[in-house]
Motif scaffolding. Structure first.
Motif, PDB file in Angstrom:
ATOM      1  N   SER A   1      42.502  38.809  16.826  1.00 30.65           N
ATOM      2  CA  SER A   1      42.284  38.306  15.461  1.00 30.65           C
ATOM      3  C   SER A   1      43.551  38.383  14.621  1.00 30.65           C
ATOM      4  O   SER A   1      43.713  37.625  13.673  1.00 30.65           O
ATOM      5  CB  SER A   1      41.140  39.071  14.789  1.00 30.65           C
ATOM      6  N   SER A   2      44.486  39.267  14.979  1.00 34.48           N
ATOM      7  CA  SER A   2      45.754  39.363  14.249  1.00 34.48           C
ATOM      8  C   SER A   2      46.824  38.429  14.819  1.00 34.48           C
ATOM      9  O   SER A   2      47.943  38.380  14.317  1.00 34.48           O
ATOM     10  CB  SER A   2      46.261  40.801  14.257  1.00 34.48           C
ATOM     11  N   GLY A   3      46.492  37.679  15.895  1.00 34.04           N
ATOM     12  CA  GLY A   3      47.431  36.709  16.467  1.00 34.04           C
ATOM     13  C   GLY A   3      48.217  37.209  17.660  1.00 34.04           C
ATOM     14  O   GLY A   3      48.949  36.437  18.277  1.00 34.04           O
ATOM     15  N   GLY A   4      48.103  38.486  17.998  1.00 35.24           N
ATOM     16  CA  GLY A   4      48.818  39.006  19.164  1.00 35.24           C
ATOM     17  C   GLY A   4      48.222  38.471  20.451  1.00 35.24           C
ATOM     18  O   GLY A   4      47.021  38.214  20.539  1.00 35.24           O
ATOM     19  N   TRP A   5      49.066  38.263  21.444  1.00 34.57           N
ATOM     20  CA  TRP A   5      48.604  37.764  22.729  1.00 34.57           C
ATOM     21  C   TRP A   5      48.293  38.930  23.660  1.00 34.57           C
ATOM     22  O   TRP A   5      49.053  39.901  23.746  1.00 34.57           O
ATOM     23  CB  TRP A   5      49.651  36.883  23.375  1.00 34.57           C
ATOM     24  N   VAL A   6      47.178  38.798  24.377  1.00 40.35           N
ATOM     25  CA  VAL A   6      46.740  39.807  25.333  1.00 40.35           C
ATOM     26  C   VAL A   6      46.339  39.090  26.618  1.00 40.35           C
ATOM     27  O   VAL A   6      45.556  38.145  26.578  1.00 40.35           O
ATOM     28  CB  VAL A   6      45.520  40.602  24.801  1.00 40.35           C
ATOM     29  N   ASP A   7      46.878  39.544  27.744  1.00 38.13           N
ATOM     30  CA  ASP A   7      46.503  38.968  29.036  1.00 38.13           C
ATOM     31  C   ASP A   7      45.923  40.088  29.892  1.00 38.13           C
ATOM     32  O   ASP A   7      46.641  40.952  30.377  1.00 38.13           O
ATOM     33  CB  ASP A   7      47.722  38.342  29.709  1.00 38.13           C
ATOM     34  N   LEU A   8      44.607  40.048  30.054  1.00 37.30           N
ATOM     35  CA  LEU A   8      43.919  41.082  30.817  1.00 37.30           C
ATOM     36  C   LEU A   8      43.708  40.712  32.287  1.00 37.30           C
ATOM     37  O   LEU A   8      43.202  41.519  33.056  1.00 37.30           O
ATOM     38  CB  LEU A   8      42.565  41.397  30.167  1.00 37.30           C
ATOM     39  N   THR A   9      44.100  39.508  32.693  1.00 36.16           N
ATOM     40  CA  THR A   9      43.947  39.125  34.099  1.00 36.16           C
ATOM     41  C   THR A   9      44.879  39.978  34.955  1.00 36.16           C
ATOM     42  O   THR A   9      46.092  39.976  34.751  1.00 36.16           O
ATOM     43  CB  THR A   9      44.272  37.631  34.308  1.00 36.16           C
ATOM     44  N   PRO A  10      44.313  40.713  35.918  1.00 30.73           N
ATOM     45  CA  PRO A  10      45.178  41.548  36.764  1.00 30.73           C
ATOM     46  C   PRO A  10      45.929  40.700  37.792  1.00 30.73           C
ATOM     47  O   PRO A  10      45.393  39.721  38.313  1.00 30.73           O
ATOM     48  CB  PRO A  10      44.192  42.495  37.454  1.00 30.73           C
ATOM     49  N   ARG A  11      47.169  41.060  38.054  1.00 26.82           N
ATOM     50  CA  ARG A  11      47.912  40.447  39.163  1.00 26.82           C
ATOM     51  C   ARG A  11      47.398  41.047  40.455  1.00 26.82           C
ATOM     52  O   ARG A  11      46.877  42.163  40.480  1.00 26.82           O
ATOM     53  CB  ARG A  11      49.409  40.782  39.058  1.00 26.82           C
ATOM     54  N   LEU A  12      47.553  40.330  41.537  1.00 31.29           N
ATOM     55  CA  LEU A  12      47.138  40.882  42.827  1.00 31.29           C
ATOM     56  C   LEU A  12      47.840  42.204  43.101  1.00 31.29           C
ATOM     57  O   LEU A  12      47.230  43.143  43.600  1.00 31.29           O
ATOM     58  CB  LEU A  12      47.431  39.886  43.948  1.00 31.29           C
ATOM     59  N   SER A  13      49.124  42.284  42.763  1.00 31.33           N
ATOM     60  CA  SER A  13      49.879  43.517  43.014  1.00 31.33           C
ATOM     61  C   SER A  13      49.364  44.664  42.145  1.00 31.33           C
ATOM     62  O   SER A  13      49.377  45.816  42.558  1.00 31.33           O
ATOM     63  CB  SER A  13      51.369  43.291  42.773  1.00 31.33           C
ATOM     64  N   GLU A  14      48.897  44.358  40.935  1.00 32.73           N
ATOM     65  CA  GLU A  14      48.324  45.397  40.078  1.00 32.73           C
ATOM     66  C   GLU A  14      46.988  45.859  40.633  1.00 32.73           C
ATOM     67  O   GLU A  14      46.660  47.040  40.590  1.00 32.73           O
ATOM     68  CB  GLU A  14      48.159  44.883  38.645  1.00 32.73           C
ATOM     69  N   ALA A  15      46.214  44.918  41.169  1.00 34.23           N
ATOM     70  CA  ALA A  15      44.935  45.285  41.785  1.00 34.23           C
ATOM     71  C   ALA A  15      45.175  46.197  42.991  1.00 34.23           C
ATOM     72  O   ALA A  15      44.327  47.003  43.341  1.00 34.23           O
ATOM     73  CB  ALA A  15      44.175  44.032  42.193  1.00 34.23           C
ATOM     74  N   ALA A  16      46.357  46.085  43.597  1.00 33.55           N
ATOM     75  CA  ALA A  16      46.708  46.924  44.737  1.00 33.55           C
ATOM     76  C   ALA A  16      47.396  48.214  44.309  1.00 33.55           C
ATOM     77  O   ALA A  16      47.875  48.965  45.150  1.00 33.55           O
ATOM     78  CB  ALA A  16      47.613  46.141  45.688  1.00 33.55           C
ATOM     79  N   GLY A  17      47.484  48.458  42.993  1.00 34.92           N
ATOM     80  CA  GLY A  17      48.031  49.721  42.504  1.00 34.92           C
ATOM     81  C   GLY A  17      49.405  49.664  41.868  1.00 34.92           C
ATOM     82  O   GLY A  17      49.913  50.673  41.405  1.00 34.92           O
ATOM     83  N   GLU A  18      50.042  48.481  41.832  1.00 37.06           N
ATOM     84  CA  GLU A  18      51.360  48.375  41.201  1.00 37.06           C
ATOM     85  C   GLU A  18      51.243  48.539  39.689  1.00 37.06           C
ATOM     86  O   GLU A  18      50.261  48.124  39.082  1.00 37.06           O
ATOM     87  CB  GLU A  18      51.979  47.019  41.519  1.00 37.06           C
ATOM     88  N   GLU A  19      52.244  49.121  39.080  1.00 36.65           N
ATOM     89  CA  GLU A  19      52.274  49.311  37.631  1.00 36.65           C
ATOM     90  C   GLU A  19      52.357  47.953  36.927  1.00 36.65           C
ATOM     91  O   GLU A  19      53.145  47.098  37.316  1.00 36.65           O
ATOM     92  CB  GLU A  19      53.503  50.157  37.270  1.00 36.65           C
TER      93      GLU A  19
END
Length: 138
Positions: free
Chosen positions: A100-118
């Motif tokens: 609502s304040s205009g900031g962008w947020v991307d919550l879709t996990p990358r495959l590498s993040e799903a595998a534990g990458e930071e």
């Protein structure tokens, strides 16, 4: 194909190859931002929403329904990791959310993040070309 957040950021933003990709000749970008990984509060706003790697369209729509945030359509831009710095980039159609304040947020996990990458920052560009028609999956 090894992909990464652009090296030499933010100087890479002024490189001719990235400018050509983002501007009117290719993606017709409206806004471009380096978006940091989501905060704990941003994750909490979408608590209970099932998020899947490679499903940014449905993820963004589900997050919007749960949080009231807008859906932003465009592209996730990567640099080719095995090319010289700031020389080669690729864009993948991708959707994310705007708070609502205009900031962008991307919550879709990358495959590498799903595998534990930071999680890492993402280069996102808003573009009307990021829209897509809904199709029945077969």
């Amino acid at each position: 194909l090894p992909l990464r957040f652009p090296r030499e950021w933010p100087a890479a933003f002024k490189s001719a190859p990235l400018k050509r990709l983002l501007n009117k000749s290719m993606l017709n970008g409206v806004r471009c931002r380096a978006v940091p990984p989501p905060t704990a509060a941003e994750h909490a706003a979408a608590a209970g929403v099932v998020l899947e790697p490679l499903h940014s369209f449905s993820n963004a729509e589900r997050v919007a329904a749960a949080s009231g945030w807008a859906v932003v359509k465009g592209f996730w831009v990567f640099e080719l990791a095995d090319a010289p710095p700031s020389a080669s980039f690729v864009a993948v159609r991708h959707w994310w959310n705007a708070t609502s304040s205009g900031g962008w947020v991307d919550l879709t996990p990358r495959l590498s993040e799903a595998a534990g990458e930071e999680p890492r920052s993402r280069l996102l560009v808003e573009s009307a070309l990021g829209d897509k028609a809904a199709d029945q999956l077969t």
